[in-house]
Scaffold this motif. Structure first.
Motif, mmCIF file in Angstrom:
data_model
loop_
_atom_site.group_PDB
_atom_site.id
_atom_site.type_symbol
_atom_site.label_atom_id
_atom_site.label_comp_id
_atom_site.label_asym_id
_atom_site.label_seq_id
_atom_site.Cartn_x
_atom_site.Cartn_y
_atom_site.Cartn_z
ATOM 1 N N ARG A 30 36.288 25.261 -3.057
ATOM 2 C CA ARG A 30 36.349 26.073 -4.258
ATOM 3 C C ARG A 30 35.358 25.494 -5.274
ATOM 4 O O ARG A 30 35.556 24.383 -5.775
ATOM 5 N N HIS A 82 36.716 22.371 5.543
ATOM 6 C CA HIS A 82 37.424 22.326 4.272
ATOM 7 C C HIS A 82 37.353 23.690 3.601
ATOM 8 O O HIS A 82 36.390 24.446 3.780
ATOM 9 N N ASP A 83 38.388 23.991 2.826
ATOM 10 C CA ASP A 83 38.370 25.178 1.978
ATOM 11 C C ASP A 83 37.761 24.781 0.635
ATOM 12 O O ASP A 83 38.385 24.090 -0.168
ATOM 13 N N ASP A 110 41.381 15.692 -5.571
ATOM 14 C CA ASP A 110 41.179 17.086 -5.178
ATOM 15 C C ASP A 110 39.715 17.472 -5.052
ATOM 16 O O ASP A 110 39.418 18.588 -4.610
ATOM 17 N N THR A 155 42.189 19.159 2.713
ATOM 18 C CA THR A 155 41.553 20.357 3.260
ATOM 19 C C THR A 155 40.989 21.236 2.152
ATOM 20 O O THR A 155 39.879 21.766 2.257
ATOM 21 N N GLU A 156 41.736 21.390 1.059
ATOM 22 C CA GLU A 156 41.273 22.178 -0.072
ATOM 23 C C GLU A 156 40.514 21.271 -1.033
ATOM 24 O O GLU A 156 41.048 20.259 -1.501
#
Length: 414
Positions: free
Chosen positions: A270, A267-268, A203, A240-241
């Motif tokens: 965080r 990409h998202d 991730d 993507t995340e």
């Protein structure tokens, strides 16, 4: 509020710092009684937490993260206090960070919805348990920093039912640091091992900069984390995340400079900050190193923890012995700091010139200047350095308002 599946410990003779010689009293009843700290319901020494300072610190960090567009996963191992977890989550925390499998289990039992385990999880029994919890809606991420770590997850889950993958962050470390791959090439190798292993999903990337000496070193290291993330994305090893996590309690302003913004096109992203000590702050190490001294955009943090201890002896000029020692006060990042003197009359005076020179198991050696009189029976209020090892020593902590009325009781686990 988080549910607490453990029975709330009653306050009786087992509750350090509380004077309860009679029948057990529930924490709720004790708090509702409106005891004053100096009214006889506690004895000395006692660690107290100031409620207004805790609230201020939680709000201050939430504002910092909101301003920079960060998610926040406060390090729960600092306190392991469900009440504080609930307050942090209510203020917008994305997750709670932990360090061990036991702390992960505690968070699941308490109902924390999402947990970040900032270590490799290698033991097969907790890994199999985690796989089952993930299939029942629990969200958790853990670290990997070696091919062996990836293989341990794959082997533990090889014969386990279910399909939900274990979500991992590849950890990039630095020379002389704690954990993490030492080079970006090693990190790529670990990421490729994740891609080749069933029931494991990459991730993002993580790191820890707390052991580095200064802003340039931290900035360079965080730049390498950014470089590594881009490289993994370019090789198609990230979804993507993407989660990128760093930020202890000493350098999170540098994280804002280096990892803030939209720097991973397609990409998202965080960015997750993991500070923990901020929630109570201190009068020592973190008072000196807090980023809010460098970027005071949200104001400053407030010291929430105090130890009140009694002078038991003044055996010679310039020396007072206080009933507080290594079993009561943290000393790994500096000795306690005298703040105030409270006389038996209730009068409060400053503690200028007083200093702790050393600690025994249950005694502190207090240096007293000639112009200050300290007598047996006086109470001394001390600030502490390093809240993590303060919470280690106290399982029940009275929470006081600004008038020192006890308004709550914190319970800590592990």
């Amino acid at each position: 509020m988080l549910r607490d599946q453990l029975d709330e410990p009653a306050l009786d003779w087992r509750a350090k710092g509380f004077w309860q010689p009679g029948p057990p009293v529930s924490s709720a009843d004790f708090a509702a009684a409106g005891h004053h700290l100096f009214g006889g319901a506690v004895t000395w020494p006692v660690l107290v937490a100031r409620s207004t300072a805790i609230t201020h610190n939680i709000d201050t960090m939430a504002a910092f993260c909101a301003r920079h567009g960060f998610s926040f996963a406060p390090h729960g191992k600092t306190t392991m206090a469900p009440t504080l977890f609930a307050a942090q989550l209510a203020a917008g925390a994305w997750a709670v960070t932990v360090a061990t499998a036991n702390q992960l289990l505690a968070c699941r039992a308490l109902g924390v919805p999402r947990v970040l385990l900032a270590n490799q999880l290698l033991d097969p029994v907790p890994l199999r348990w985690l796989a089952g919890e993930l299939d029942h809606g629990f969200e958790a991420l853990c670290y990997v920093d070696s091919v062996a770590g990836v293989e341990a997850i794959g082997a533990a889950l090889a014969d386990q039912p279910g399909t939900t993958p274990v979500r991992v962050l590849a950890e990039l470390g630095h020379a002389g640091g704690r954990t993490g791959c030492r080079t970006v090439d090693e990190l790529v190798e670990v990421a490729e091992a994740v891609a080749a292993t069933a029931r494991v999903r990459l991730d993002g990337v993580s790191g820890y900069e707390g052991g580095l000496p200064d802003v340039p070193a931290v900035a360079a290291y965080l730049g390498r984390i950014r470089e590594a993330t881009v490289r993994l994305a370019d090789r198609g090893l990230l979804a993507t995340e993407v989660v990128v996590s760093a930020g202890g309690s000493a350098w999170f302003d540098v994280l804002a400079d280096q990892l803030g913004g939209a720097w991973l096109p397609g990409h998202d992203l965080r960015v997750v900050l993991r500070s923990g000590a901020y929630v109570t702050h201190d009068h020592g190490y973190y008072a000196e190193h807090t980023p809010f001294r460098r970027v005071p955009g949200e104001g400053s943090l407030e010291q929430a923890l105090e130890i009140w201890a009694q002078v038991t002896s003044t055996p010679e000029p310039g020396l007072a012995i206080v009933g507080m020692g290594k079993r009561d006060a943290p000393y790994d990042e500096g000795l306690p700091v005298p703040l105030r003197i409270r006389r038996p009359s209730g009068a409060v005076e400053g503690a200028d010139g007083l200093g702790v020179t050393r600690l025994n198991d249950q005694h502190a050696y207090l240096r007293v200047p000639p112009e200050t009189e300290v007598r047996p029976g006086d109470l001394v209020c001390f600030g502490i350095s390093h809240p993590c090892t303060a919470f280690d020593k106290w399982r029940t902590i009275p929470v006081v308002d600004d008038d020192y009325t006890i308004v709550d009781v914190l319970h800590t686990y592990f």
